[in-house]
Write a protein that holds these residues in place. Structure first.
Motif, PDB file in Angstrom:
ATOM      1  N   LYS A 211      -9.890 -12.677  -7.503  1.00 38.36           N
ATOM      2  CA  LYS A 211      -8.900 -12.472  -6.441  1.00 38.36           C
ATOM      3  C   LYS A 211      -7.739 -13.446  -6.595  1.00 38.36           C
ATOM      4  N   LEU A 212      -8.061 -14.691  -6.984  1.00 37.60           N
ATOM      5  CA  LEU A 212      -7.000 -15.680  -7.199  1.00 37.60           C
ATOM      6  C   LEU A 212      -6.086 -15.257  -8.349  1.00 37.60           C
ATOM      7  N   PHE A 213      -6.678 -14.722  -9.429  1.00 37.04           N
ATOM      8  CA  PHE A 213      -5.873 -14.222 -10.551  1.00 37.04           C
ATOM      9  C   PHE A 213      -4.975 -13.079 -10.093  1.00 37.04           C
ATOM     10  N   ARG A 214      -5.507 -12.224  -9.215  1.00 32.51           N
ATOM     11  CA  ARG A 214      -4.723 -11.086  -8.731  1.00 32.51           C
ATOM     12  C   ARG A 214      -3.532 -11.565  -7.909  1.00 32.51           C
ATOM     13  N   TYR A 215      -3.761 -12.520  -7.011  1.00 33.01           N
ATOM     14  CA  TYR A 215      -2.665 -13.037  -6.192  1.00 33.01           C
ATOM     15  C   TYR A 215      -1.617 -13.752  -7.055  1.00 33.01           C
ATOM     16  N   ALA A 216      -2.080 -14.391  -8.147  1.00 33.11           N
ATOM     17  CA  ALA A 216      -1.154 -15.100  -9.026  1.00 33.11           C
ATOM     18  C   ALA A 216      -0.403 -14.158  -9.964  1.00 33.11           C
ATOM     19  N   GLU A 219      -2.468 -10.755 -14.931  1.00 30.49           N
ATOM     20  CA  GLU A 219      -3.162  -9.497 -15.169  1.00 30.49           C
ATOM     21  C   GLU A 219      -4.201  -9.594 -16.292  1.00 30.49           C
ATOM     22  N   THR A 220      -3.878 -10.292 -17.378  1.00 20.88           N
ATOM     23  CA  THR A 220      -4.822 -10.394 -18.493  1.00 20.88           C
ATOM     24  C   THR A 220      -6.073 -11.160 -18.079  1.00 20.88           C
ATOM     25  N   LYS A 304      -5.187   3.286 -14.727  1.00 20.99           N
ATOM     26  CA  LYS A 304      -3.856   2.746 -14.480  1.00 20.99           C
ATOM     27  C   LYS A 304      -3.579   1.443 -15.230  1.00 20.99           C
ATOM     28  N   GLY A 305      -4.658   0.836 -15.759  1.00 20.84           N
ATOM     29  CA  GLY A 305      -4.475  -0.409 -16.483  1.00 20.84           C
ATOM     30  C   GLY A 305      -4.301  -1.615 -15.594  1.00 20.84           C
ATOM     31  N   GLU A 306      -4.656  -1.494 -14.313  1.00 15.18           N
ATOM     32  CA  GLU A 306      -4.530  -2.625 -13.401  1.00 15.18           C
ATOM     33  C   GLU A 306      -5.735  -2.679 -12.480  1.00 15.18           C
ATOM     34  N   VAL A 307      -6.080  -3.899 -12.061  1.00 20.07           N
ATOM     35  CA  VAL A 307      -7.199  -4.111 -11.154  1.00 20.07           C
ATOM     36  C   VAL A 307      -6.631  -4.310  -9.762  1.00 20.07           C
ATOM     37  N   ASP A 308      -6.963  -3.400  -8.851  1.00 24.69           N
ATOM     38  CA  ASP A 308      -6.417  -3.462  -7.500  1.00 24.69           C
ATOM     39  C   ASP A 308      -7.548  -3.599  -6.500  1.00 24.69           C
ATOM     40  N   ASP A 309      -7.349  -4.423  -5.483  1.00 27.55           N
ATOM     41  CA  ASP A 309      -8.354  -4.610  -4.432  1.00 27.55           C
ATOM     42  C   ASP A 309      -8.146  -3.542  -3.370  1.00 27.55           C
ATOM     43  N   ILE A 310      -8.937  -2.465  -3.473  1.00 28.43           N
ATOM     44  CA  ILE A 310      -8.745  -1.338  -2.564  1.00 28.43           C
ATOM     45  C   ILE A 310      -9.293  -1.631  -1.170  1.00 28.43           C
ATOM     46  N   ARG A 311      -9.879  -2.823  -0.947  1.00 35.26           N
ATOM     47  CA  ARG A 311     -10.329  -3.185   0.395  1.00 35.26           C
ATOM     48  C   ARG A 311      -9.163  -3.509   1.299  1.00 35.26           C
ATOM     49  N   GLU A 312      -8.002  -3.872   0.706  1.00 38.77           N
ATOM     50  CA  GLU A 312      -6.871  -4.333   1.498  1.00 38.77           C
ATOM     51  C   GLU A 312      -5.913  -3.194   1.794  1.00 38.77           C
ATOM     52  N   ASN A 313      -5.384  -3.198   3.019  1.00 37.11           N
ATOM     53  CA  ASN A 313      -4.333  -2.261   3.382  1.00 37.11           C
ATOM     54  C   ASN A 313      -3.040  -2.686   2.714  1.00 37.11           C
ATOM     55  N   GLU A 314      -2.120  -1.765   2.581  1.00 34.83           N
ATOM     56  CA  GLU A 314      -0.839  -2.103   1.989  1.00 34.83           C
ATOM     57  C   GLU A 314      -0.147  -3.211   2.773  1.00 34.83           C
ATOM     58  N   SER A 315      -0.301  -3.181   4.098  1.00 29.28           N
ATOM     59  CA  SER A 315       0.363  -4.181   4.924  1.00 29.28           C
ATOM     60  C   SER A 315      -0.195  -5.574   4.713  1.00 29.28           C
ATOM     61  N   ASP A 316      -1.429  -5.642   4.170  1.00 26.83           N
ATOM     62  CA  ASP A 316      -2.025  -6.942   3.927  1.00 26.83           C
ATOM     63  C   ASP A 316      -1.397  -7.642   2.740  1.00 26.83           C
TER      64      ASP A 316
END
Length: 327
Positions: A211-216, A219-220, A304-316
């Motif tokens: 999750k920290l890598f995602r926020y930063a 991507e690799t 899509k080649g990306e890791v997305d946290d689908i638990r979060e709403n777009e507004s989050d």
């Protein structure tokens, strides 16, 4: 039924095998029921420590790295005065950073605590000679701190952490975990409890660092972490836990819990052991639910080649400050 209804909460028929009484366990080398109250205090202390770490460690790191804007002192004061309950991007990052720090420390400590314990290499030793299992001071503290941590997670989940799409599942998970730890502590099934805690912490480390890598936006690093996390999750949550721990509870524990013990003979002592089994099986169900969520993320990653946290709403994904600016 009439006799069962007259049993007190701490009746030995509920908790102990036929040849054991509470007096047999009135020794400091065994877990004492009242000690579990310490976990509530530890949970509250850990909440305060978390807020202080977020304010005086994670905020300065973010400020030095250029990820946190504005005067550092004012941001720290704002976080201490209620910012810890906000919905800023820093709040989300701080949540992950705190859990990553804790799980890393807990898993490391768990290894050094359990490496000399018999159950680490042989699950059946969770049941041999039960309930006369001595609990060393290091195991006592390990259990108390781990339980306190889950109290802290439950409090923060309910009152000030960001509500994500898996809020209900996470709340149920924390409640079940605390109930499991209370039952296992009260009837001295601490050995199996330590195995569950230790095995669960492993994958959580990679989950939080991912999750920290995602926020930063790394991507690799995120992709590599996700692949390793998926295999570790599968090994600990879908293989080791159900097929070694829960299987041992179902098939091996009855040989040692009580002479002629059967899970289906509901009035047979110890009765509470059946509640423990149900809770353990509910955790398996939650693991399957989360695995489906992980597979959805994996599908997104491969397509899509990306890791997305689908638990979060777009507004989050937006900082509160950014929303105010747009308005």
């Amino acid at each position: 039924l009439q006799a069962a209804s007259m049993l007190s909460v701490w009746d030995e028929q509920l908790w102990l095998p036929g040849n054991t009484t509470w007096n047999d366990l009135k020794n400091s080398v065994y877990p004492q029921r009242e000690d579990f109250l310490y976990t509530l205090a530890i949970g509250l202390v850990m909440l305060v420590v978390r807020i202080l770490i977020e304010s005086f460690v994670f905020l300065p790191i973010g400020w030095l790295g250029g990820w946190v804007e504005g005067p550092l002192c004012s941001r720290m004061i704002a976080h201490l005065c209620g910012g810890f309950a906000g919905r800023t991007k820093f709040k989300r990052v701080a949540e992950c950073a705190y859990r990553f720090t804790y799980y890393t420390c807990a898993f490391t400590a768990g290894y050094f605590v359990l490496r000399t314990e018999p159950q680490l290499t042989s699950v059946v030793d969770c049941w041999r000679n039960w309930p006369m299992h001595e609990v060393s001071p290091k195991v006592w503290w390990y259990y108390q701190i781990e339980t306190g941590f889950y109290w802290g997670l439950l409090f923060s989940q309910l009152f000030f952490d960001i509500k994500r799409n898996d809020f209900v599942q996470m709340t149920i998970h924390h409640a079940i975990t605390i109930l499991l730890l209370w039952i296992s502590w009260s009837m001295n099934m601490v050995r199996v409890g330590t195995l569950i805690l230790f095995s669960h912490d492993a994958a959580d480390i990679l989950l939080e660092v991912g999750k920290l890598f995602r926020y930063a936006g790394w991507e690799t690093a995120l992709a590599i972490d996700f692949v390793v996390f998926f295999f570790l999750w599968t090994g600990t949550r879908l293989i080791y836990y159900p097929f070694y721990v829960v299987r041992s509870v179902i098939y091996e524990a009855p040989l040692y819990l009580h002479e002629g013990f059967s899970w289906w003979n509901l009035p047979q002592r110890p009765i509470i052991a059946r509640v423990l089994l149900v809770m353990l099986c509910l955790l398996v169900v939650l693991h399957i639910v989360w695995t489906i969520l992980i597979l959805k993320i994996a599908h997104s990653f491969t397509s899509k080649g990306e890791v997305d946290d689908i638990r979060e709403n777009e507004s989050d994904g937006e900082d509160e400050d950014e929303k105010k600016t747009k308005k």
